[in-house]
Enzyme design. Structure first.
Site, PDB file in Angstrom:
ATOM      1  N   PHE A 147       0.847  -1.190   0.000  1.00 48.19           N
ATOM      2  CA  PHE A 147       0.000   0.000   0.000  1.00 48.19           C
ATOM      3  C   PHE A 147       0.878   1.233   0.000  1.00 48.19           C
ATOM      4  O   PHE A 147       2.052   1.188   0.345  1.00 48.19           O
ATOM      5  CB  PHE A 147      -0.952   0.007   1.209  1.00 48.19           C
ATOM      6  CG  PHE A 147      -0.271   0.147   2.537  1.00 48.19           C
ATOM      7  CD1 PHE A 147      -0.104   1.386   3.142  1.00 48.19           C
ATOM      8  CD2 PHE A 147       0.222  -0.973   3.189  1.00 48.19           C
ATOM      9  CE1 PHE A 147       0.533   1.509   4.372  1.00 48.19           C
ATOM     10  CE2 PHE A 147       0.854  -0.864   4.421  1.00 48.19           C
ATOM     11  CZ  PHE A 147       1.018   0.378   5.014  1.00 48.19           C
ATOM     12  N   CYS A 148       0.277   2.352  -0.424  1.00 48.96           N
ATOM     13  CA  CYS A 148       0.947   3.652  -0.400  1.00 48.96           C
ATOM     14  C   CYS A 148      -0.097   4.679   0.042  1.00 48.96           C
ATOM     15  O   CYS A 148      -1.028   4.340   0.758  1.00 48.96           O
ATOM     16  CB  CYS A 148       1.545   3.984  -1.764  1.00 48.96           C
ATOM     17  SG  CYS A 148       0.319   4.148  -3.085  1.00 48.96           S
ATOM     18  N   HIS A 149       0.051   5.913  -0.377  1.00 49.12           N
ATOM     19  CA  HIS A 149      -0.883   6.966   0.030  1.00 49.12           C
ATOM     20  C   HIS A 149      -2.229   6.823  -0.689  1.00 49.12           C
ATOM     21  O   HIS A 149      -3.277   6.805  -0.064  1.00 49.12           O
ATOM     22  CB  HIS A 149      -0.269   8.341  -0.223  1.00 49.12           C
ATOM     23  CG  HIS A 149      -1.141   9.474   0.205  1.00 49.12           C
ATOM     24  ND1 HIS A 149      -1.387   9.751   1.530  1.00 49.12           N
ATOM     25  CD2 HIS A 149      -1.861  10.372  -0.518  1.00 49.12           C
ATOM     26  CE1 HIS A 149      -2.213  10.787   1.604  1.00 49.12           C
ATOM     27  NE2 HIS A 149      -2.512  11.185   0.381  1.00 49.12           N
TER      28      HIS A 149
END
Length: 100
Positions: free
Chosen positions: A67-69
């Protein structure tokens, strides 16, 4: 895109990472990670020049959840992991901003 990459809703992602064999990776920057992450997530900044070497620390026979932003960088990271032969890669749709 490889069928080994699945983009999941926050609820489905939560269910997947409940399995302790799934490696959870936060591909944001150290600054973003410091502001809060998902419990037990490893930091591997996808924009870092060392990202490809960082991947080698993961168990390539186990699934990975990334996951990221907002979901863009993690989808790129998922593609790199798929190229490396990981059996299953899960991407959090909408990133951590969609997590709560």
């Amino acid at each position: 895109m490889s069928q080994t990459v699945q983009s999941l809703s926050p609820a489905a992602f939560k269910a997947v990472i409940a399995d302790k064999s799934v490696q959870l990776v936060d591909v944001r920057t150290a600054q973003e990670y410091a502001q809060g992450t998902i419990e037990h997530a490893l930091l591997m900044d996808v924009s870092s020049v060392d990202f490809e070497q960082e991947i080698e620390k993961l168990d390539s026979s186990s699934p990975v959840a990334v996951f990221c932003h907002s979901g863009v960088r993690s989808l790129y990271a998922a593609t790199v992991l798929a190229e490396r032969g990981f059996p299953a890669i899960y991407n959090l749709t909408g990133g951590i901003i969609n997590w709560q």
